[in-house]
Scaffold this motif. Structure first.
Motif, short mmCIF file in Angstrom:
data_model
loop_
_atom_site.label_atom_id
_atom_site.label_comp_id
_atom_site.label_asym_id
_atom_site.label_seq_id
_atom_site.Cartn_x
_atom_site.Cartn_y
_atom_site.Cartn_z
N LEU A 15 14.31 2.68 1.52
CA LEU A 15 14.90 2.15 2.74
C LEU A 15 14.25 2.73 3.99
CD1 LEU A 15 18.66 2.18 1.70
CD2 LEU A 15 17.13 0.20 1.88
N ALA A 16 13.70 3.93 3.88
CA ALA A 16 13.09 4.59 5.04
C ALA A 16 11.70 4.04 5.35
CB ALA A 16 13.00 6.09 4.79
N GLN A 17 11.11 3.31 4.44
CA GLN A 17 9.77 2.78 4.66
C GLN A 17 9.79 1.67 5.71
OE1 GLN A 17 8.49 1.57 0.71
NE2 GLN A 17 7.15 3.34 0.63
N THR A 18 8.74 1.67 6.53
CA THR A 18 8.55 0.58 7.48
C THR A 18 7.78 -0.52 6.75
OG1 THR A 18 8.47 2.10 9.34
CG2 THR A 18 7.49 -0.08 9.67
N VAL A 19 8.37 -1.69 6.69
CA VAL A 19 7.73 -2.82 6.02
C VAL A 19 6.84 -3.54 7.03
CG1 VAL A 19 8.12 -5.02 4.85
CG2 VAL A 19 9.60 -3.06 4.38
N ILE A 20 5.61 -3.78 6.64
CA ILE A 20 4.63 -4.43 7.50
C ILE A 20 4.23 -5.76 6.88
CG2 ILE A 20 2.34 -4.24 8.55
CD1 ILE A 20 2.72 -1.17 8.36
N PRO A 21 4.67 -6.88 7.46
CA PRO A 21 4.24 -8.18 6.94
C PRO A 21 2.74 -8.35 7.12
CG PRO A 21 6.12 -8.41 8.41
CD PRO A 21 5.62 -7.01 8.56
N PHE A 22 2.06 -8.71 6.03
CA PHE A 22 0.61 -8.87 6.02
C PHE A 22 0.26 -10.20 5.37
CE2 PHE A 22 -3.34 -7.63 3.44
CZ PHE A 22 -4.21 -8.08 4.41
N TRP A 23 -0.17 -11.15 6.19
CA TRP A 23 -0.60 -12.44 5.68
C TRP A 23 -2.10 -12.38 5.41
CZ3 TRP A 23 1.86 -16.81 9.12
CH2 TRP A 23 3.25 -16.73 9.03
N HIS A 24 -2.50 -12.95 4.28
CA HIS A 24 -3.93 -12.90 3.94
C HIS A 24 -4.42 -14.21 3.33
CE1 HIS A 24 -3.53 -12.48 -0.45
NE2 HIS A 24 -2.44 -11.79 -0.17
N THR A 25 -5.73 -14.33 3.30
CA THR A 25 -6.38 -15.53 2.78
C THR A 25 -7.20 -15.23 1.53
OG1 THR A 25 -8.27 -15.16 4.24
CG2 THR A 25 -6.51 -16.59 5.07
N ALA A 26 -6.94 -14.10 0.90
CA ALA A 26 -7.72 -13.69 -0.28
C ALA A 26 -7.14 -14.32 -1.53
CB ALA A 26 -7.74 -12.17 -0.40
N GLY A 27 -7.71 -15.46 -1.90
CA GLY A 27 -7.32 -16.11 -3.14
C GLY A 27 -8.15 -15.56 -4.29
N PRO A 28 -7.90 -16.04 -5.50
CA PRO A 28 -8.65 -15.54 -6.66
C PRO A 28 -10.14 -15.79 -6.51
CG PRO A 28 -6.81 -16.95 -7.31
CD PRO A 28 -6.91 -17.03 -5.83
N PRO A 29 -10.99 -14.91 -6.96
CA PRO A 29 -10.69 -13.64 -7.61
C PRO A 29 -10.60 -12.48 -6.63
CG PRO A 29 -13.03 -14.03 -7.79
CD PRO A 29 -12.44 -15.22 -7.04
N GLY A 30 -10.89 -12.70 -5.34
CA GLY A 30 -10.87 -11.62 -4.37
C GLY A 30 -9.52 -10.98 -4.16
#
Length: 159
Positions: A15-30
């Motif tokens: 609960l103490a962790q800061t959640v950072i939303p991270f959107w990415h474009t790395a599809g398979p296999p990367g």
């Protein structure tokens, strides 16, 4: 009940962790490389948790990012192709990172780092670098009646 009380320290840490939303474009296999980097990041610290989400290819992700920005709910981190960066910086939608980059590893290549800059300020860091190349067979060109370019039409590599 004893098992539940043993979970309390673990739950409070999560609960103490800061959640950072991270959107990415790395599809398979990367995506496997990215997921491993995220696992390594999580294993090395407890303060932050990246919430990675695949949002499509560069084009799809760009549309989703613009919609999120317009709605006032953008992710904190976004993996994109560089053409977005100048626009986001100019419109004040990206934050300069320079004040946070003192401890970057010294083995990062300068050219990709420079690619993340707009007017001398760093707004993006390289996650990966693509170097497309075109090769062609001069004999196959000639066989089709085409005149291949000679090497003097191309600028010499910079050193």
């Amino acid at each position: 009940m004893r098992g539940f009380s043993a979970l309390l320290p673990i739950l409070s840490l999560a609960l103490a962790q800061t959640v950072i939303p991270f959107w990415h474009t790395a599809g398979p296999p990367g995506d496997r490389v990215l997921e491993e980097a995220i696992r390594s990041f999580h294993a090395g610290q407890n303060a932050y948790r990246l919430e990675a989400r695949y949002v499509g290819d560069y084009r799809e992700a760009g549309v989703k990012l613009l919609a999120a920005l317009r709605s006032g709910r953008p992710p904190a981190l976004f993996h994109a192709e560089l053409s977005f960066l100048p626009r986001l910086a100019k419109e004040g939608l990206a934050l300069p990172l320079d004040a946070h980059l003192q401890d970057l590893p010294q083995d990062l290549y300068p050219a990709p780092l420079k690619a993340g800059q707009v007017q001398g300020r760093t707004y993006g860091l390289p996650l990966g670098v693509s170097v497309p190349a075109l090769y062609y067979n001069k004999d196959a060109f000639r066989a089709k009646g085409l005149k291949p370019l000679s090497s003097h039409h191309f600028p010499p590599p910079s050193s």
